[in-house]
Design an enzyme around this catalytic site. Structure first.
Site, PDB file in Angstrom:
ATOM      1  CE  LYS A 155     -57.625  -5.541 -24.852  1.00 14.09           C
ATOM      2  NZ  LYS A 155     -56.395  -4.745 -24.669  1.00 14.09           N
ATOM      3  CB  THR A 187     -46.707  -0.440 -23.686  1.00 17.27           C
ATOM      4  OG1 THR A 187     -47.238  -1.757 -23.577  1.00 17.27           O
ATOM      5  CG2 THR A 187     -45.191  -0.502 -23.760  1.00 17.27           C
TER       6      THR A 187
END
Lengths: 257, 65
Positions: free
Chosen positions: A98, A208
């Site tokens: 990524k 998150t």
């Protein structure tokens, strides 16, 4: 449901990608992965802090069932991102990466220009490159040209839990870009993930919202269900929106002529 | 002098990467070792000498999104 997502030659059943940062304990991660159903899991490369007794996160990820996707967090330009990706691959983390190039500490917004440069170099070296990007059509087209395997526009700033603030721009990418569009960052509720999937995102990446929930494994499962629901809704074809009511029952009653 | 994770240290003359790691109680495979931008695999630690001026990075995979 036979609706696989193919990226970099790998066939994925799950359209929920999982980030592994910020969990209260690494020991929780296997259960979170299991309940999320995620098959792609992101990790980060850092210098060892010898005073912090840091544990290798790879001890908690079953690589038989998951594709590792190291990120290039900490990179401020293409050259640094390339360096991190090469180290991760040489260290045995596979060839998925990524790309994350960030210069902005307040909003952590990605630098699309440097991201495109890094993507071109790494795709040329055989990496399966998934770039984190600001949702901009010209940049997304450049990423396609550069050899990206998917594009990963942010829904809203990393860790903000603000949801799909970039919705209209992401919708344009979904319409115009042939590659899978994976909404990464900012999805704070399962309903945000469902919304992204309903409009045709190929997958979402969540960290998150799961890691900082009161019950991370429970939230992982909630996201998994939301992603499936959103995908099913997209495949089923959402009907059009109307300004006025449209009766669901016959209005020709029998009480009056 | 050598640089280890950004900090200068005296040159450990005559030491291999393996001996250096052993002195720091780091087991092979525990961390990723990068010498002058090149990953040194655990099986090569013992045979890789450290030279004056080298830059050594000791890295770990952590949670990240």
């Amino acid at each position: 449901m036979n609706d696989p997502l193919v990226i970099g030659g790998r066939t994925l059943e799950s359209r929920l990608f999982l980030g592994t940062g910020k969990f209260p304990a690494n020991a929780m991660i296997p259960e979170v992965i299991r309940r999320s159903g995620a098959q792609v899991v992101t990790v980060a490369l850092r210098r060892v802090d010898f005073e912090a007794q840091e544990e290798n996160i790879l001890n908690y990820i079953d690589r038989k069932n998951c594709i590792l996707m190291p990120n290039t967090s900490g990179a401020r330009n293409a050259a640094e991102a390339v360096k991190i990706a090469r180290i991760a691959r040489a260290a045995g983390c596979g060839n998925w990466v990524k790309i994350e190039v960030i210069n902005d500490n307040r909003y952590l917004l990605p630098d699309n220009y440097e991201t495109i440069k890094a993507t071109e170099i790494l795709a040329g070296e055989g990496f399966v490159v998934l770039p984190y990007m600001s949702p901009d059509l010209a940049a997304a087209r450049a990423l396609v040209e550069a050899g990206a395997a998917a594009v990963m526009p942010l829904g809203s700033p990393i860790g903000s839990n603000r949801g799909l603030k970039m919705k209209e721009m992401i919708r344009i990418l979904i319409e115009e870009i042939e590659l899978p569009v994976i909404v990464d960052a900012g999805l704070g509720r399962p309903s945000h993930a469902a919304e992204a999937m309903e409009m045709g995102a190929a997958a979402v990446l969540v960290n998150t919202a799961i890691a900082t929930a009161e019950d991370p494994p429970g939230m992982a499962e909630a996201f998994s269900l939301a992603v499936r629901a959103g995908r099913l809704s997209y495949l089923a074809g959402s009907p059009e929106v109307s300004r006025y009511a449209r009766a669901s029952s016959p209005l020709t009653g029998f009480l009056r002529d | 002098m050598i640089t280890v994770n950004g900090k200068k240290e005296p040159f450990p003359e005559g030491m291999s990467v393996g001996e250096y790691m052993s002195r720091r109680n780091i087991n092979p495979g525990e961390y990723i070792v990068v010498l002058n931008d090149e990953v040194i695999k655990p099986e090569d630690w013992a045979e890789t000498p450290i030279r004056d001026g080298d830059e050594l990075q000791i890295l770990v995979m952590l949670g990240g999104g």
